[in-house]
Enzyme design. Structure first.
Site, PDB file in Angstrom:
ATOM      1  N   SER A 299      77.677  51.419-100.569  1.00 15.20           N
ATOM      2  CA  SER A 299      77.517  51.292-102.020  1.00 15.20           C
ATOM      3  C   SER A 299      78.054  52.572-102.668  1.00 15.20           C
ATOM      4  O   SER A 299      79.032  53.138-102.176  1.00 15.20           O
ATOM      5  CB  SER A 299      76.039  51.040-102.384  1.00 15.20           C
ATOM      6  OG  SER A 299      75.214  52.076-101.886  1.00 15.20           O
TER       7      SER A 299
ATOM      8  N   HIS B 150      74.329  50.671 -95.170  1.00 12.19           N
ATOM      9  CA  HIS B 150      75.269  49.743 -95.794  1.00 12.19           C
ATOM     10  C   HIS B 150      76.025  50.497 -96.875  1.00 12.19           C
ATOM     11  O   HIS B 150      75.636  51.596 -97.265  1.00 12.19           O
ATOM     12  CB  HIS B 150      74.553  48.517 -96.367  1.00 12.19           C
ATOM     13  CG  HIS B 150      73.713  48.813 -97.564  1.00 12.19           C
ATOM     14  ND1 HIS B 150      72.475  49.421 -97.477  1.00 12.19           N
ATOM     15  CD2 HIS B 150      73.938  48.610 -98.883  1.00 12.19           C
ATOM     16  CE1 HIS B 150      71.966  49.567 -98.682  1.00 12.19           C
ATOM     17  NE2 HIS B 150      72.830  49.084 -99.554  1.00 12.19           N
TER      18      HIS B 150
END
Length: 480
Positions: free
Chosen positions: A196, A194
């Site tokens: 970030s 994911h």
């Protein structure tokens, strides 16, 4: 790496008074001023701009008191690649990462703001940029690959950190596990589950000495006829492309130009401050300041704060009645730089020479250089495998070499390389070639297998390059 008002102000003030601008670096426990708290509408506008497609361009802009370098695009089931020009940073979204029939907006962001980096101890060093992939928390059906450069001398000492936060939130940096992280000699590659924030920190075992590579970049404004003063600035930067781009951006408002190639320096974490000593000034010039030696605190370099030190020189007349403008139109300077206590062992010699007649003194062209589209690693390997086998018709790497302007002798030389296909693809990269141009070449060669592989990274029909038939060729390929 913040383009701080402090650095800019010192630089401006030094030029105004015609003396050395000796910056007072930020204390180790302080961060640059972040301005007033953001309201929700400002935050929404901030993220909206970061995620608005940039049509393949790399944008440098100050948003919410942060200087950011970013690119954004829409990606569908065919995947796509985002590249930040001249920084060595790329993000690959592979085919199949997005479901068929869907489109996702993704962004790749280089953060030039010291306050967003991890809090470091004296034993730790920042060896890479801080990079954000957006939107925060986005996940895909297949892992995406983030690639950026580091300057640790031992790749095993470079540890990847992640902050699972939004860009405007307080950061919470934690080390990533080794799974999905590959660190080569100068590059870090992360398989993302994911999106970030990410960076790389040097953490050497206590029994080993921690070291990183610096690049020393010398800047000054052009030497003009009749000019009585010249300020020379030496930056101590991480040896990464984005650190040099930060210095180039920092110098732009003041007319500073990079003087000569950067020089590498072996910087160790177990030693003292960095010294910069003036050793020689050519006849007709003198140092404005009394001191011929300046010092940069060790931690400002170790923690990647991009410090610089400057000297200011002025023409001197043989006597009071002599016109300074009639004196030498050239200046030659020699400086030594070393870590305190290692003056004889680790020494870099910086030689600077400038004259009024040199072409470098001309103002830079208005037109911007073409985007530097480094081939994604997976695409590079795929094309290498497709082009490597020799075909009977010669429609392989040799045909590509011919299209790039290489003569028979140079093609024969390439055939002796371990991987001729890799060598010709690297040449294409060095010549600043784009994916669109490479797609056109593959189509022209009727290598539709290669063209199809490239198309999956483009994410949309590839436009003809500027030098397609019927147009003037925009780039002249040369052998170097």
């Amino acid at each position: 790496m913040a383009l701080s008002s402090l650095a800019a102000g010192q630089l401006e003030a030094g030029q105004a008074r015609g003396a050395s601008a000796d910056p007072t670096p930020l204390p180790e426990d302080e961060s640059p001023n972040q301005g007033p708290p953001a309201v929700l509408s400002e935050m929404a506008a901030f993220y909206q701009e970061l995620h608005t497609p940039t049509q393949g361009q790399t944008v440098i802009r100050q948003l919410m008191h942060k200087l950011l370098v970013f690119s954004a695009r829409e990606v569908d089931h065919r995947g796509g690649c985002l590249i930040l020009r001249d920084t060595g940073i790329s993000l690959l979204i592979p085919p199949g990462a997005v479901a068929v029939g869907r489109q996702e907006r993704v962004s790749l962001i280089l953060v030039w703001d010291l306050s967003d980096g991890p809090s470091l101890s004296r034993a730790q060093a920042l060896v890479s940029p801080v990079v954000a992939c957006g939107p925060h928390g986005a996940s895909f059906l297949k892992p995406c690959t983030l690639t950026f450069k580091h300057c640790a001398q031992m790749p095993s000492h470079a540890r990847t950190y992640s902050s699972n936060t939004n860009l405007l939130d307080a950061k919470d940096w934690k080390p990533l596990g080794k799974s999905g992280v590959h660190t080569s000699l100068d590059e870090c590659r992360i398989q993302l589950s994911h999106f970030s924030l990410y960076t790389c920190v040097l953490e050497a075992p206590s029994v080993q000495e921690a070291r990183k590579w610096l690049q020393l970049a010398v800047f000054c404004s052009p030497l003009a006829p009749g000019q009585t003063h010249l300020q020379l600035r030496v930056y101590f930067l991480n040896n990464t492309p984005c650190a040099l781009q930060w210095a180039l951006t920092n110098e732009q408002p003041h007319g500073g130009r990079l003087r000569g190639p950067c020089q590498l320096f072996d910087f160790t974490g177990a030693r003292g401050d960095q010294c910069l000593k003036l050793k020689y000034i050519s006849e007709g010039w003198e140092n404005v300041d009394d001191s011929s030696c300046q010092v940069v605190p060790h931690l400002h370099i170790w923690h990647g704060k991009c410090p610089f030190r400057s000297f200011c020189f002025r023409r001197k007349a043989a006597n009071e009645n002599e016109d300074c403008s009639a004196l030498t139109n050239e200046i030659i300077v020699t400086m030594h730089t070393f870590q305190d206590g290692l003056e004889t062992k680790y020494m870099e010699i910086l030689r600077f020479q400038a004259s009024e007649e040199e072409a470098w003194a001309a103002p830079p062209p208005v037109s911007q250089p073409p985007p530097c589209n480094r081939l994604p690693p997976e695409l590079f390997e795929q094309l290498k495998m497709l082009l490597e086998p020799n075909s009977i018709t010669g429609n392989d790497w040799r045909r590509l070499a011919s299209h790039l302007g290489l003569c028979g002798m140079k093609i024969r030389f390439l055939s002796c390389q371990r991987s001729p296909a890799a060598a010709i693809l690297e040449l294409f990269e060095e010549q600043n070639g784009s994916l669109q141009e490479l797609h056109y070449l593959m189509t022209l060669m009727e290598r539709l297998d290669c063209a199809s592989a490239i198309q999956s990274y483009l994410g949309s029909p590839a436009p003809f390059p500027a030098w397609a038939p019927g147009r003037t060729r925009a780039r002249s390929w040369s052998w170097t």
